[in-house]
Design a protein around this motif. Structure first.
Motif, PDB file in Angstrom:
ATOM      1  N   UNK A 301       7.342  19.940 -24.152  1.00  0.00           N
ATOM      2  CA  UNK A 301       6.231  20.388 -23.367  1.00  0.00           C
ATOM      3  C   UNK A 301       6.313  21.957 -23.450  1.00  0.00           C
ATOM      4  N   UNK A 302       7.303  22.751 -23.571  1.00  0.00           N
ATOM      5  CA  UNK A 302       7.248  24.298 -23.648  1.00  0.00           C
ATOM      6  C   UNK A 302       6.840  24.507 -25.081  1.00  0.00           C
ATOM      7  N   UNK A 303       5.832  25.420 -25.001  1.00  0.00           N
ATOM      8  CA  UNK A 303       5.065  26.054 -26.169  1.00  0.00           C
ATOM      9  C   UNK A 303       5.009  27.476 -26.031  1.00  0.00           C
ATOM     10  N   UNK A 304       5.559  28.099 -25.014  1.00  0.00           N
ATOM     11  CA  UNK A 304       5.494  29.537 -24.516  1.00  0.00           C
ATOM     12  C   UNK A 304       6.372  30.051 -23.697  1.00  0.00           C
ATOM     13  N   UNK A 305       6.726  31.131 -23.561  1.00  0.00           N
ATOM     14  CA  UNK A 305       7.558  31.708 -22.463  1.00  0.00           C
ATOM     15  C   UNK A 305       7.166  31.088 -21.113  1.00  0.00           C
ATOM     16  N   UNK A 307       5.814  28.244 -20.411  1.00  0.00           N
ATOM     17  CA  UNK A 307       6.446  26.785 -20.392  1.00  0.00           C
ATOM     18  C   UNK A 307       7.921  26.845 -20.291  1.00  0.00           C
ATOM     19  N   UNK A 308       8.724  27.666 -20.998  1.00  0.00           N
ATOM     20  CA  UNK A 308      10.057  27.714 -20.794  1.00  0.00           C
ATOM     21  C   UNK A 308      10.349  27.969 -19.494  1.00  0.00           C
ATOM     22  N   UNK A 309       9.800  29.143 -18.600  1.00  0.00           N
ATOM     23  CA  UNK A 309      10.059  29.220 -17.308  1.00  0.00           C
ATOM     24  C   UNK A 309       9.780  28.327 -16.522  1.00  0.00           C
ATOM     25  N   UNK A 310       8.869  27.438 -16.567  1.00  0.00           N
ATOM     26  CA  UNK A 310       8.518  26.044 -15.770  1.00  0.00           C
ATOM     27  C   UNK A 310       9.963  25.333 -15.853  1.00  0.00           C
ATOM     28  N   UNK A 311      10.138  25.084 -17.042  1.00  0.00           N
ATOM     29  CA  UNK A 311      11.376  24.010 -17.449  1.00  0.00           C
ATOM     30  C   UNK A 311      12.502  24.685 -16.717  1.00  0.00           C
ATOM     31  N   UNK A 312      12.883  26.048 -16.832  1.00  0.00           N
ATOM     32  CA  UNK A 312      14.037  26.536 -16.410  1.00  0.00           C
ATOM     33  C   UNK A 312      14.326  26.541 -14.844  1.00  0.00           C
ATOM     34  N   UNK A 313      13.207  26.438 -14.088  1.00  0.00           N
ATOM     35  CA  UNK A 313      13.370  26.236 -12.589  1.00  0.00           C
ATOM     36  C   UNK A 313      14.042  24.986 -12.343  1.00  0.00           C
ATOM     37  N   UNK A 314      14.103  24.037 -13.175  1.00  0.00           N
ATOM     38  CA  UNK A 314      14.732  22.574 -12.807  1.00  0.00           C
ATOM     39  C   UNK A 314      16.281  22.948 -13.114  1.00  0.00           C
ATOM     40  N   UNK A 315      16.628  23.677 -14.200  1.00  0.00           N
ATOM     41  CA  UNK A 315      17.944  24.021 -14.727  1.00  0.00           C
ATOM     42  C   UNK A 315      18.509  24.584 -13.410  1.00  0.00           C
ATOM     43  N   UNK A 316      17.644  25.683 -12.808  1.00  0.00           N
ATOM     44  CA  UNK A 316      18.274  26.482 -11.855  1.00  0.00           C
ATOM     45  C   UNK A 316      18.702  25.791 -10.440  1.00  0.00           C
ATOM     46  N   UNK A 372      13.583  18.136 -30.790  1.00  0.00           N
ATOM     47  CA  UNK A 372      14.299  17.014 -30.857  1.00  0.00           C
ATOM     48  C   UNK A 372      15.898  17.155 -30.322  1.00  0.00           C
ATOM     49  N   UNK A 373      16.370  18.200 -30.602  1.00  0.00           N
ATOM     50  CA  UNK A 373      17.715  18.570 -30.138  1.00  0.00           C
ATOM     51  C   UNK A 373      17.757  18.639 -28.574  1.00  0.00           C
ATOM     52  N   UNK A 374      16.807  19.240 -28.060  1.00  0.00           N
ATOM     53  CA  UNK A 374      16.766  19.282 -26.542  1.00  0.00           C
ATOM     54  C   UNK A 374      16.447  18.204 -26.015  1.00  0.00           C
ATOM     55  N   UNK A 375      15.819  17.171 -26.666  1.00  0.00           N
ATOM     56  CA  UNK A 375      15.431  15.825 -25.960  1.00  0.00           C
ATOM     57  C   UNK A 375      16.653  15.041 -25.996  1.00  0.00           C
ATOM     58  N   UNK A 376      17.469  15.071 -26.887  1.00  0.00           N
ATOM     59  CA  UNK A 376      18.816  14.463 -27.037  1.00  0.00           C
ATOM     60  C   UNK A 376      19.974  15.211 -26.243  1.00  0.00           C
ATOM     61  N   UNK A 377      19.709  16.320 -25.817  1.00  0.00           N
ATOM     62  CA  UNK A 377      20.648  17.037 -24.848  1.00  0.00           C
ATOM     63  C   UNK A 377      20.099  16.580 -23.402  1.00  0.00           C
ATOM     64  N   UNK A 378      19.081  16.330 -23.008  1.00  0.00           N
ATOM     65  CA  UNK A 378      18.709  15.931 -21.931  1.00  0.00           C
ATOM     66  C   UNK A 378      19.160  14.413 -21.551  1.00  0.00           C
ATOM     67  N   UNK A 379      19.366  13.758 -22.612  1.00  0.00           N
ATOM     68  CA  UNK A 379      19.656  12.180 -22.684  1.00  0.00           C
ATOM     69  C   UNK A 379      20.916  12.339 -22.310  1.00  0.00           C
ATOM     70  N   UNK A 380      21.854  13.358 -22.843  1.00  0.00           N
ATOM     71  CA  UNK A 380      23.254  13.265 -22.928  1.00  0.00           C
ATOM     72  C   UNK A 380      23.876  13.726 -21.283  1.00  0.00           C
TER      73      UNK A 380
END
Length: 404
Positions: A301-305, A307-316, A372-380
């Motif tokens: 989903x992340x196509x912009x800053x 989008x990345x910020x939205x995703x980063x909330x889950x990591x935090x 694809x790299x980050x999808x694989x990392x999520x599966x890990x």
């Protein structure tokens, strides 16, 4: 300063000092998070970075175990932390003064950074160890103290991101070193945790490391940590390269770090209440799942800053659960005389994972691309959660001195 603190009661005095140990450390650390951006700017590819980080992780394996055993041997985690933090900060400040743009520059940096990592690679581990063990022994709320550290990390990250065009990436190395001086002063004033409990009658002195590895719950946690930190190495070290591929300025990297740190705070603040309702291992399980959401979000989903910020909330959020849980989980698993060693060996496992994650991650990133790299990392991450779930069958006694 000493005179003011001496007028306070012991509890208030230790609390204020630990606020400084945690808060000032993470504030200074936020200014020193641009190593990957700097290396990218001087010609490191993702594969070059992977090799460098793998070598650094190999050094950290030896270093963190060495310093952990030194700490247990001399009975002072505080003295070890002062030494490695001062030496690591000084050497880190020298990085931008090494020559770049020369035929030997990449090789020079690949040799120098692991050397400084013998000291700097262990400081966050030992800083957390000092704070969490004091919180356990003084019945203080570790979540609140660590949440303050995340808040100051957020403020520092936003501050350096705002002034980065003026300060420039190369100067963040020595600025971080200067800002670490007040944190070192607080560590000097801090209380030494109880590293040498009284021995039972009839027991011999020395450390019996076999006690750790006969603990099946501890060994299971090490296996979880291996997979988890492989994913963490892949996730964290290649974000600037993801930003570059997505056309997002790496000068905004500090904004991402700031949001991630800020989102750690809610779970850290409410950790005491959460622990009353859920076992530590259940809270631990939520961490890799939330982190996996971020990685899959980057990939899909992340196509912009934004989008990345939205995703980063889950990591935090996931990292807040992890920080508030894993040290206390290790504290419960380890015997009193091996707590620093237990954490040191866990950190060594994370460094071993860092070798694998960085060596494979850099090559895979260059081969398949960022998404694809980050999808694989999520599966890990999800695989690590499954392995940790399987470890629930190993029953673990709950310590009466669990941290608040």
């Amino acid at each position: 300063m000493n005179r003011i603190l001496s007028r306070l009661g012991p509890g208030a005095r230790h609390s204020i000092i630990l606020v400084g140990v945690s808060g000032l450390f993470w504030f200074a650390w936020s200014f020193g998070c641009y190593q990957t951006v700097y290396l990218q700017s001087v010609g490191f590819s993702a594969s070059n970075l992977g090799v460098l980080n793998a070598v650094s992780s190999a050094v950290t394996i030896a270093a963190v175990s060495f310093w952990g055993m030194v700490s247990d041997k001399i009975g002072s985690i505080r003295k070890v932390l002062i030494l490695i933090l001062a030496a690591g900060s000084f050497l880190y400040a020298l990085v931008p003064f090494l020559p770049t743009g020369r035929p030997y520059s990449i090789l020079l940096l690949t040799a120098f950074i692991p050397m400084l990592n013998f000291f700097r690679g262990s400081v966050a581990t030992f800083n957390e160890n000092l704070v969490v063990r004091n919180c356990n022994e003084l019945r203080l709320n570790f979540g609140v103290l660590r949440g303050l550290g995340s808040l100051l990390f957020t403020i520092g990250s936003l501050w350096i991101a705002a002034i980065l065009p003026v300060v420039q990436v190369r100067n963040t190395f020595w600025v971080s070193g200067l800002l670490m001086i007040p944190a070192i002063f607080c560590i000097v004033l801090s209380r030494e945790p109880n590293s040498k409990p009284a021995r039972a009658k009839g027991t011999k002195g020395g450390m019996n490391l076999g006690e750790l590895f006969q603990n099946r719950a501890y060994v299971s946690f090490l296996i979880f940590g291996l997979i988890f930190y492989i994913a963490a190495s892949c996730e964290g070290n290649f974000i600037p390269y993801f930003m570059g591929e997505a056309g997002i300025s790496t000068e905004k990297y500090g904004v991402l770090l700031a949001l991630r740190a800020f989102m750690e705070i809610p779970f850290l603040l409410f950790m005491v209440r959460l622990r009353r309702r859920f076992p530590l291992r259940v809270l631990m399980l939520g961490a890799p799942i939330l982190m996996a959401v971020e990685c899959v979000g980057f990939g899909l989903f992340a196509r912009s800053l934004t989008g990345m910020l939205v995703c980063c909330t889950f990591f935090g959020l996931g990292n807040g659960l992890f920080i508030g849980s894993y040290l206390n989980y290790l504290y419960e698993l380890a015997p009193d005389n091996l707590k620093a060693s237990a954490q040191a060996f866990f950190a060594s496992v994370s460094s071993t994972a860092g070798i694998l994650g960085n060596l494979l991650g850099g090559v895979v990133f260059d081969a398949i691309g960022a998404r694809p790299f980050y999808i694989a990392t999520g599966l890990l991450y999800l695989l690590s959660a499954f392995v940790f779930l399987l470890s629930f069958r190993h029953k673990k006694p709950r310590s009466a001195n669990a941290a608040l």
